[in-house]
Design a protein around this motif. Structure first.
Motif, mmCIF file in Angstrom:
data_model
loop_
_atom_site.group_PDB
_atom_site.id
_atom_site.type_symbol
_atom_site.label_atom_id
_atom_site.label_comp_id
_atom_site.label_asym_id
_atom_site.label_seq_id
_atom_site.Cartn_x
_atom_site.Cartn_y
_atom_site.Cartn_z
ATOM 1 N N GLN A 8 -8.037 14.965 -11.059
ATOM 2 C CA GLN A 8 -8.460 15.929 -12.083
ATOM 3 C C GLN A 8 -7.568 17.171 -12.063
ATOM 4 O O GLN A 8 -7.213 17.666 -10.996
ATOM 5 N N GLY A 9 -7.190 17.660 -13.229
ATOM 6 C CA GLY A 9 -6.402 18.877 -13.339
ATOM 7 C C GLY A 9 -5.048 18.628 -13.972
ATOM 8 O O GLY A 9 -4.740 17.524 -14.411
ATOM 9 N N LYS A 10 -4.241 19.682 -14.030
ATOM 10 C CA LYS A 10 -2.897 19.598 -14.599
ATOM 11 C C LYS A 10 -1.897 19.564 -13.447
ATOM 12 O O LYS A 10 -1.947 20.398 -12.544
ATOM 13 N N TRP A 11 -0.982 18.587 -13.479
ATOM 14 C CA TRP A 11 -0.013 18.360 -12.413
ATOM 15 C C TRP A 11 1.395 18.330 -12.984
ATOM 16 O O TRP A 11 1.598 17.941 -14.133
ATOM 17 N N VAL A 12 2.385 18.720 -12.162
ATOM 18 C CA VAL A 12 3.783 18.769 -12.588
ATOM 19 C C VAL A 12 4.613 17.891 -11.658
ATOM 20 O O VAL A 12 4.499 17.996 -10.432
ATOM 21 N N VAL A 19 4.662 17.255 -17.152
ATOM 22 C CA VAL A 19 3.279 17.700 -16.956
ATOM 23 C C VAL A 19 2.335 16.549 -17.279
ATOM 24 O O VAL A 19 2.495 15.877 -18.303
ATOM 25 N N VAL A 20 1.362 16.330 -16.387
ATOM 26 C CA VAL A 20 0.382 15.253 -16.556
ATOM 27 C C VAL A 20 -1.013 15.837 -16.383
ATOM 28 O O VAL A 20 -1.259 16.615 -15.458
ATOM 29 N N GLU A 21 -1.920 15.473 -17.267
ATOM 30 C CA GLU A 21 -3.317 15.912 -17.195
ATOM 31 C C GLU A 21 -4.138 14.776 -16.584
ATOM 32 O O GLU A 21 -4.125 13.655 -17.086
ATOM 33 N N ARG A 40 0.219 20.525 -8.119
ATOM 34 C CA ARG A 40 -0.763 21.129 -9.013
ATOM 35 C C ARG A 40 -0.114 22.252 -9.821
ATOM 36 O O ARG A 40 0.654 23.046 -9.289
ATOM 37 N N ASN A 41 -0.386 22.288 -11.112
ATOM 38 C CA ASN A 41 0.171 23.305 -12.005
ATOM 39 C C ASN A 41 -0.078 24.708 -11.460
ATOM 40 O O ASN A 41 -1.178 25.029 -11.025
ATOM 41 N N GLY A 69 5.147 24.542 -13.228
ATOM 42 C CA GLY A 69 4.281 24.720 -14.390
ATOM 43 C C GLY A 69 4.138 26.182 -14.744
ATOM 44 O O GLY A 69 4.999 27.004 -14.479
#
Length: 70
Positions: A8-12, A19-21, A40-41, A69
């Motif tokens: 879960q979350g926004k990752w780079v 960027v992957v959600e 993690r972003n 990010g």
């Protein structure tokens, strides 16, 4: 090609900055010698140029802070 789980979350992507959600699974194309890494972003990591061979040399190398990010 490998499949990686993104929580879960926004990752780079560490190498390609994509960027992957999450949560999701993503397919990544990395050589077998390189582990796919997602950060993690907004994370800030202190990095050094070069390849320090011991603690003393790592401490003396100039460091830069890299933000992943936004």
């Amino acid at each position: 090609r490998r499949t990686v789980y993104i929580p879960q979350g926004k990752w780079v992507g560490f190498y390609d900055k994509r960027v992957v959600e999450g949560p999701t699974w993503v397919s990544v194309e990395e050589p077998i010698s390189r582990i796919p890494i997602f950060v993690r972003n907004g994370t800030v990591i202190e990095m050094v140029d070069g390849n320090p061979h011991n603690v003393e040399s790592a401490l003396s190398i100039e460091k830069k802070k890299v933000t992943f990010g936004s």
